[in-house]
Design a protein around this motif. Structure first.
Motif, PDB file in Angstrom:
ATOM      1  N   CYS A 360     -13.202  37.939  41.122  1.00  5.87           N
ATOM      2  CA  CYS A 360     -12.369  36.754  41.338  1.00  5.87           C
ATOM      3  C   CYS A 360     -12.333  35.918  40.063  1.00  5.87           C
ATOM      4  N   LEU A 361     -11.163  35.447  39.709  1.00  2.00           N
ATOM      5  CA  LEU A 361     -11.012  34.639  38.491  1.00  2.00           C
ATOM      6  C   LEU A 361     -11.908  33.398  38.544  1.00  2.00           C
ATOM      7  N   VAL A 362     -11.925  32.709  39.682  1.00  2.00           N
ATOM      8  CA  VAL A 362     -12.700  31.466  39.739  1.00  2.00           C
ATOM      9  C   VAL A 362     -14.158  31.708  40.130  1.00  2.00           C
ATOM     10  N   PRO A 390     -11.479  25.699  31.116  1.00  2.00           N
ATOM     11  CA  PRO A 390     -12.131  26.583  32.093  1.00  2.00           C
ATOM     12  C   PRO A 390     -13.457  27.156  31.595  1.00  2.00           C
ATOM     13  N   ALA A 391     -13.537  27.549  30.322  1.00  2.00           N
ATOM     14  CA  ALA A 391     -14.777  28.141  29.813  1.00  2.00           C
ATOM     15  C   ALA A 391     -15.895  27.107  29.827  1.00  2.00           C
ATOM     16  N   GLY A 392     -15.653  25.944  29.252  1.00  2.00           N
ATOM     17  CA  GLY A 392     -16.690  24.912  29.190  1.00  2.00           C
ATOM     18  C   GLY A 392     -17.084  24.439  30.583  1.00  2.00           C
ATOM     19  N   LEU A 408     -21.371  17.507  28.765  1.00  2.00           N
ATOM     20  CA  LEU A 408     -20.085  18.191  28.574  1.00  2.00           C
ATOM     21  C   LEU A 408     -19.142  17.235  27.850  1.00  2.00           C
ATOM     22  N   PHE A 409     -18.658  17.683  26.699  1.00  2.00           N
ATOM     23  CA  PHE A 409     -17.791  16.821  25.875  1.00  2.00           C
ATOM     24  C   PHE A 409     -16.350  17.325  25.923  1.00  2.00           C
ATOM     25  N   ASP A 410     -15.402  16.410  25.861  1.00  4.36           N
ATOM     26  CA  ASP A 410     -14.032  16.826  25.574  1.00  4.36           C
ATOM     27  C   ASP A 410     -13.322  15.717  24.815  1.00  4.36           C
ATOM     28  N   ALA A 411     -12.509  16.148  23.865  1.00  4.10           N
ATOM     29  CA  ALA A 411     -11.739  15.184  23.076  1.00  4.10           C
ATOM     30  C   ALA A 411     -10.656  14.529  23.929  1.00  4.10           C
ATOM     31  N   ALA A 412     -10.220  15.225  24.982  1.00  7.81           N
ATOM     32  CA  ALA A 412      -9.141  14.692  25.830  1.00  7.81           C
ATOM     33  C   ALA A 412      -9.700  13.675  26.816  1.00  7.81           C
ATOM     34  N   SER A 413      -8.779  13.014  27.523  1.00  2.00           N
ATOM     35  CA  SER A 413      -9.230  11.983  28.458  1.00  2.00           C
ATOM     36  C   SER A 413      -9.403  12.540  29.866  1.00  2.00           C
ATOM     37  N   GLY A 473     -11.611  26.165  22.699  1.00  2.00           N
ATOM     38  CA  GLY A 473     -10.288  26.691  23.039  1.00  2.00           C
ATOM     39  C   GLY A 473      -9.497  27.220  21.863  1.00  2.00           C
ATOM     40  N   ILE A 474      -8.238  26.883  21.843  1.00  2.00           N
ATOM     41  CA  ILE A 474      -7.287  27.553  20.941  1.00  2.00           C
ATOM     42  C   ILE A 474      -6.399  26.550  20.202  1.00  2.00           C
ATOM     43  N   VAL A 475      -5.715  27.063  19.194  1.00  2.00           N
ATOM     44  CA  VAL A 475      -4.561  26.329  18.651  1.00  2.00           C
ATOM     45  C   VAL A 475      -3.348  27.267  18.750  1.00  2.00           C
ATOM     46  N   ARG A 668     -11.127  35.769  31.850  1.00  2.00           N
ATOM     47  CA  ARG A 668     -12.120  36.165  30.845  1.00  2.00           C
ATOM     48  C   ARG A 668     -12.949  34.961  30.420  1.00  2.00           C
ATOM     49  N   ALA A 669     -12.283  33.802  30.293  1.00  2.00           N
ATOM     50  CA  ALA A 669     -12.997  32.599  29.854  1.00  2.00           C
ATOM     51  C   ALA A 669     -14.098  32.235  30.853  1.00  2.00           C
ATOM     52  N   ILE A 670     -13.768  32.230  32.142  1.00  2.00           N
ATOM     53  CA  ILE A 670     -14.748  31.817  33.166  1.00  2.00           C
ATOM     54  C   ILE A 670     -15.851  32.870  33.309  1.00  2.00           C
TER      55      ILE A 670
HETATM   56  P1  FAD Z   1      -8.987  25.430  26.637  1.00  2.00           P
HETATM   57  O1  FAD Z   1      -8.510  25.506  28.021  1.00  2.00           O
HETATM   58  O2  FAD Z   1      -8.069  25.502  25.552  1.00  2.00           O
HETATM   59  O3  FAD Z   1     -10.004  24.235  26.514  1.00  2.00           O
HETATM   60  C1  FAD Z   1     -10.552  23.807  25.304  1.00  2.00           C
HETATM   61  C2  FAD Z   1     -10.954  22.343  25.410  1.00  2.00           C
HETATM   62  O4  FAD Z   1     -11.727  21.999  24.278  1.00  2.00           O
HETATM   63  C3  FAD Z   1      -9.784  21.387  25.428  1.00  2.00           C
HETATM   64  O5  FAD Z   1      -9.861  20.552  26.577  1.00  2.00           O
HETATM   65  C4  FAD Z   1      -9.931  20.567  24.140  1.00  2.00           C
HETATM   66  O6  FAD Z   1      -9.529  19.217  24.302  1.00  2.00           O
HETATM   67  C5  FAD Z   1     -11.419  20.676  23.902  1.00  2.00           C
HETATM   68  N1  FAD Z   1     -11.822  20.511  22.487  1.00  2.00           N
HETATM   69  C6  FAD Z   1     -11.382  21.230  21.428  1.00  2.00           C
HETATM   70  N2  FAD Z   1     -12.029  20.843  20.290  1.00  2.00           N
HETATM   71  C7  FAD Z   1     -12.877  19.866  20.651  1.00  2.00           C
HETATM   72  C8  FAD Z   1     -13.845  19.092  19.952  1.00  2.00           C
HETATM   73  N3  FAD Z   1     -14.083  19.261  18.648  1.00  2.00           N
HETATM   74  N4  FAD Z   1     -14.542  18.149  20.627  1.00  2.00           N
HETATM   75  C9  FAD Z   1     -14.331  17.976  21.957  1.00  2.00           C
HETATM   76  N5  FAD Z   1     -13.463  18.700  22.670  1.00  2.00           N
HETATM   77  C10 FAD Z   1     -12.759  19.633  22.036  1.00  2.00           C
HETATM   78  N6  FAD Z   1      -4.626  31.728  32.328  1.00  2.00           N
HETATM   79  C11 FAD Z   1      -4.747  32.488  33.395  1.00  2.00           C
HETATM   80  O7  FAD Z   1      -5.719  33.206  33.508  1.00  2.00           O
HETATM   81  N7  FAD Z   1      -3.813  32.478  34.380  1.00  2.00           N
HETATM   82  C12 FAD Z   1      -2.724  31.700  34.313  1.00  2.00           C
HETATM   83  O8  FAD Z   1      -1.892  31.716  35.214  1.00  2.00           O
HETATM   84  C13 FAD Z   1      -2.568  30.869  33.186  1.00  2.00           C
HETATM   85  N8  FAD Z   1      -1.488  30.078  33.063  1.00  2.00           N
HETATM   86  C14 FAD Z   1      -1.361  29.300  31.959  1.00  2.00           C
HETATM   87  C15 FAD Z   1      -0.240  28.499  31.843  1.00  2.00           C
HETATM   88  C16 FAD Z   1      -0.077  27.683  30.740  1.00  2.00           C
HETATM   89  C17 FAD Z   1       1.154  26.839  30.624  1.00  2.00           C
HETATM   90  C18 FAD Z   1      -1.074  27.677  29.715  1.00  2.00           C
HETATM   91  C19 FAD Z   1      -0.912  26.790  28.525  1.00  2.00           C
HETATM   92  C20 FAD Z   1      -2.183  28.480  29.831  1.00  2.00           C
HETATM   93  C21 FAD Z   1      -2.323  29.312  30.936  1.00  2.00           C
HETATM   94  N9  FAD Z   1      -3.423  30.158  31.075  1.00  2.00           N
HETATM   95  C22 FAD Z   1      -3.547  30.919  32.180  1.00  2.00           C
HETATM   96  C23 FAD Z   1      -4.413  30.318  29.996  1.00  2.00           C
HETATM   97  C24 FAD Z   1      -5.722  29.561  30.306  1.00  2.00           C
HETATM   98  O9  FAD Z   1      -5.421  28.230  30.602  1.00  2.00           O
HETATM   99  C25 FAD Z   1      -6.635  29.695  29.112  1.00  2.00           C
HETATM  100  O10 FAD Z   1      -6.991  31.045  28.944  1.00  2.00           O
HETATM  101  C26 FAD Z   1      -7.916  28.887  29.311  1.00  2.00           C
HETATM  102  O11 FAD Z   1      -7.597  27.533  29.486  1.00  2.00           O
HETATM  103  C27 FAD Z   1      -8.846  29.043  28.121  1.00  2.00           C
HETATM  104  O12 FAD Z   1      -9.988  28.277  28.389  1.00  2.00           O
HETATM  105  P2  FAD Z   1     -10.893  27.643  27.249  1.00  2.00           P
HETATM  106  O13 FAD Z   1     -11.885  26.832  27.983  1.00  2.00           O
HETATM  107  O14 FAD Z   1     -11.381  28.712  26.362  1.00  2.00           O
HETATM  108  O15 FAD Z   1      -9.950  26.750  26.374  1.00  2.00           O
END
Ligand code: FAD
Ligand code: NAP
Ligand code: SF4
Length: 680
Positions: A360-362, A390-392, A408-413, A473-475, A668-670
């Motif tokens: 399961c994804l979640v 999701p990963a964090g 748990l830190f995030d740059a966003a609100s 995450g990503i850019v 994969r992230a979770i």
């Molecule tokens: P992110 O979700 O990118 O989270 C990274 C976080 O790190 C961000 O909140 C950012 O603010 C924070 N951050 C970065 N740098 C710093 C710093 N220096 N200090 C503090 N905070 C920081 N995946 C699926 O599996 N199924 C789907 O249906 C699906 N739909 C999607 C639809 C859309 C429109 C998008 C954009 C993505 C979708 N995804 C989907 C992809 C999925 O959301 C990503 O794979 C997942 O979010 C990756 O998780 P992450 O935690 O690695 O990164």
């Protein structure tokens, strides 16, 4: 002795059900799902652990994944001999030991024309649109064999300790292919009139009942609305249901599709409980209890279904993968702790259709109960998790649940990372539930949450954490195309957050999951059909009220006009959308097609200027005269923090998109994050 008082919030869901010779402790059935565990070495032990967690989590009844009654019936571990029955004991004993009040039934699944072997069998030699082979038409002796094999299988299920069996009469498998004229071309007593076409299921139930005796549950899964052009009429469904009741079926389980139906019935774009009214109408003509299913993923939805009189029992299949404690949490008033199934199919059905093990994804522990553990720690540590995507979130939750002190830190609100973009897409509203779940986990496990905090290496060093996890995450990738800096070029984040306006004529560069989601977002008009059953029915051409044949015959889908003219582009020459989920990709492609979105492959981008996007398509020069170009060209890992930490000699572990952005999804992230947190 006075009857126990009803549950204050879910009086119907937690009411027992008297079935004469036996009773169910509540109305929550864990629906049948093929996990793939049946087919692996040690799989029955793993299945036992998987089911036992759901028993501890409070389900009333379990339906196993489908087990074929013979070699023709399909893949995997069949049940046709006493030796095979003995293997099932480990499952039935474990379930009954965990709670003698919980019933476990085995689904007998004969896949008919959908079986993967070339010598598959069916009433007629008609290849299914989704099958691999043209089946061999059964002769009279062949039909008798199939009936007898089912009866023997049911008797063996009883010997193996099950409380009952389910006969699947839907889905496009063997039994259902007798019912419908397009797959049953026979002219003998097994084909032609509906009376003849339903002879096989009726005879099947009769023989199974004879084989198992009166005090054993027989459940029949009926195609209550098969979503097939020329499928079963309402009168035929009722006739079959009444005949099944007459032959001694204890419970009728309603099902709403064949695998080849051109209507989505379980994807996340399907409204919750969209099909239960069909079960309700059938229930009104029957004496026996009725099960309903499909997109019932929270307890209030389940209770409302029962309150409307749509069913006596609700079947939750995928929600039981997502949260084994669903029932217990509902009973204890902890609904906000339920990890809700978002109906993505990514780790369950998409895997199953590829012949791989399900999870399961979640909830990556689903079907990994014997190998992935989150035990309380004996050595609590201070852990920093940077990034609340999701990963964090998954990493922080598992680590904190185990007793670590997590910040748990995030740059966003707000928490959520890219899920905050995903949840904006019409049809992806369920993603809100995942964020609600994590918000509650942060509270429950006392995770220190620091939002609006951009973390750098120096600040981490000064706080002296024992472990640092980088989940930044990503850019988005910015492809090197001449004119990429032009004012009409917009990134997908700006498009989805509304930070930049979008014109009337749009080209989307990149047709991956995000390109499709952006196309959905900018072409959608009107309310989200995922939230309105009527809107959903109109969009897919279903008539729930009149129930023409299959529910869909002669009903034209009515699509709201697209909000914009859009072309969706990719460089690869394979069909656009090929890489989308196996079980859901077709729904996205169909929706966009209906809105007139053009999808082109083999595109080579040349230049963006005032005139539009210049490219070649299959080698031919082409100007897309658009006023907006939205870039959805994949992503690169955001590794700035990780590299800085390395430079400073601070040990850290990178997960999610920051670890590897290529082909990253939330699954994969979770998974990666949870597995890491299990090691701290
Ligand atoms: P992110 O979700 O990118 O989270 C990274 C976080 O790190 C961000 O909140 C950012 O603010 C924070 N951050 C970065 N740098 C710093 C710093 N220096 N200090 C503090 N905070 C920081 N995946 C699926 O599996 N199924 C789907 O249906 C699906 N739909 C999607 C639809 C859309 C429109 C998008 C954009 C993505 C979708 N995804 C989907 C992809 C999925 O959301 C990503 O794979 C997942 O979010 C990756 O998780 P992450 O935690 O690695 O990164
Ligand atoms: P993606 O699926 O990898 O798609 C990226 C797209 O960009 C592809 O169409 C690719 O096709 C194109 N591309 C790559 N490099 C390019 C370049 N240099 N120039 C121009 N085009 C380029 O990634 P995504 O759409 O960004 O999605 C990210 C992740 O989120 C994916 O892993 C996806 O699984 C997940 N997600 C899933 C869903 C879902 O419904 N399951 C929805 C959204 C997102 P070409 O190379 O052929 O041009
Ligand atoms: Fe539900 Fe997705 Fe998990 Fe399957 S993978 S059970 S659809 S959340």
């Amino acid at each position: 002795m006075s009857a126990p008082s009803p549950h204050p919030r879910y009086p119907l869901l937690f009411a027992p059900l008297d079935l004469g010779f036996t009773r169910l402790k509540n109305r929550i059935l864990m629906g049948s799902m093929h996990t793939g565990l049946e087919d692996t070495e040690g799989g029955f032990e793993r299945l036992a652990a998987y089911f036992t967690e759901r028993v501890h989590g409070g389900v009333g009844m379990i339906m196993t994944g489908g087990i074929p009654p013979n070699a023709e019936g399909g893949f995997g571990a069949r049940l046709s001999t006493p030796e095979e029955a003995a293997r099932h004991r480990v499952v039935t004993d474990a379930v009954h030991r965990a709670d003698p009040g919980v019933k476990i039934c085995m689904q007998i699944l004969h896949m008919g024309a959908l079986a993967r072997q070339p010598d598959c069998v069916a009433p007629s030699a008609v290849k299914s649109r989704v099958g691999l082979h043209t089946p061999q038409a059964l002769d009279e002796a062949g039909i008798q064999k199939q009936l007898d094999d089912h009866a023997r299988c049911a008797a063996l299920a009883r010997e193996a300790g099950y409380d009952g069996v389910e006969l699947i009469g839907s889905g496009g498998y063997l039994v259902s292919s007798f019912l419908v004229a397009k797959t049953n071309l026979r002219t003998d007593r097994w084909g032609g009139s509906f009376e003849n076409r339903m002879r096989f299921p009726v005879e099947l139930i009769r023989r199974v009942r004879r084989a198992v005796g009166p005090d054993f549950l027989v459940v029949f899964r009926i195609p209550a609305m098969d979503m097939l052009e020329g499928g079963m009429s309402r009168e035929e469904v009722v006739a079959l249901a009444l005949a099944a009741q007459e032959e001694g079926v204890n419970i009728l389980s309603t099902h709403f599709c064949w695998h080849e139906s051109p209507v989505p019935t379980i994807a996340t774009m399907v409204p919750r409980a969209a099909f239960t009214s069909v079960s309700g109408r059938l229930r009104s003509v029957l004496r026996i209890p009725v099960i309903t299913s499909n997109r019932i993923n929270m307890p209030d939805v389940a209770e409302a279904v029962l309150a409307r009189g749509d069913a006596d029992i609700v079947s939750l299949a995928r929600p039981m993968l997502a949260d084994p404690e669903f029932a217990r949490k509902a009973r204890e008033g902890r609904e906000d702790e339920i990890n809700t199934c978002i109906a993505c199919n990514q780790a369950c059905l998409d895997q199953s259709f590829k012949g791989q093990e399900v999870s399961c994804l979640v909830n990556p522990r689903a079907c990994n109960e014997t190998t992935l553990h989150y035990p309380p720690t004996t050595r609590p540590r201070r852990i920093a998790v940077v990034g609340a995507g999701p990963a964090g979130l998954a990493c922080a939750t598992v680590a904190a649940e185990r007793g670590h002190r997590v910040t748990l830190f995030d740059a966003a609100s707000e928490i959520g990372g890219q899920f905050n973009l995903a949840k904006r897409i019409p049809g992806k509203e369920e993603f809100h539930e995942t964020l609600r779940y994590y918000r509650r986990m942060i509270e429950l496990h006392r995770i220190e949450l620091r939002l609006d905090t951009h973390v750098d290496a120096a600040s981490l060093r000064s706080q002296g954490f024992d472990e640092v996890v980088v989940a930044t995450g990503i850019v988005p990738r910015r492809p090197e195309i001449e004119g990429i800096g032009h004012a009409k070029v917009v990134g997908y984040i700006d498009a989805l957050t509304g930070r930049r306006p979008i014109g009337e004529r749009v080209a989307i560069i990149g047709a991956g999951g995000i390109g499709f989601d952006v196309a959905e977002f900018i072409t959608h008009s009107g309310p989200s059909s995922a939230l309105h059953v009527d809107e959903f029915a109109r969009e897919w051409g279903i008539d729930f009220e009149r129930h023409p044949r299959g529910g869909v015959s002669g009903v034209r889908p009515q699509v709201r006009p697209a909000a914009r003219s859009v072309v969706l582009l990719q460089r690869k020459t394979e069909p656009v959308g090929k890489g989308l989920g196996r079980t859901t990709g077709w729904t996205h492609r169909a929706t966009l097609h209906k809105r007139g979105v053009r999808m082109l492959n083999g595109v080579d981008y040349r230049r963006i200027d005032d005139a539009g996007l210049h490219a070649t398509v299959q080698g031919e020069p082409k100007l897309f005269e658009v006023d907006t170009v939205i870039v959805c060209a994949g992503q690169l890992p955001a590794r700035g923090l990780y590299e800085a930490l390395r430079k400073e000699g601070i040990a850290a572990t990178c997960i999610g998109g920051a670890f590897e952005a290529g082909e990253l999804d939330a699954r994969r992230a979770i998974d990666q994050a949870s597995r890491l947190a299990a090691t701290f």
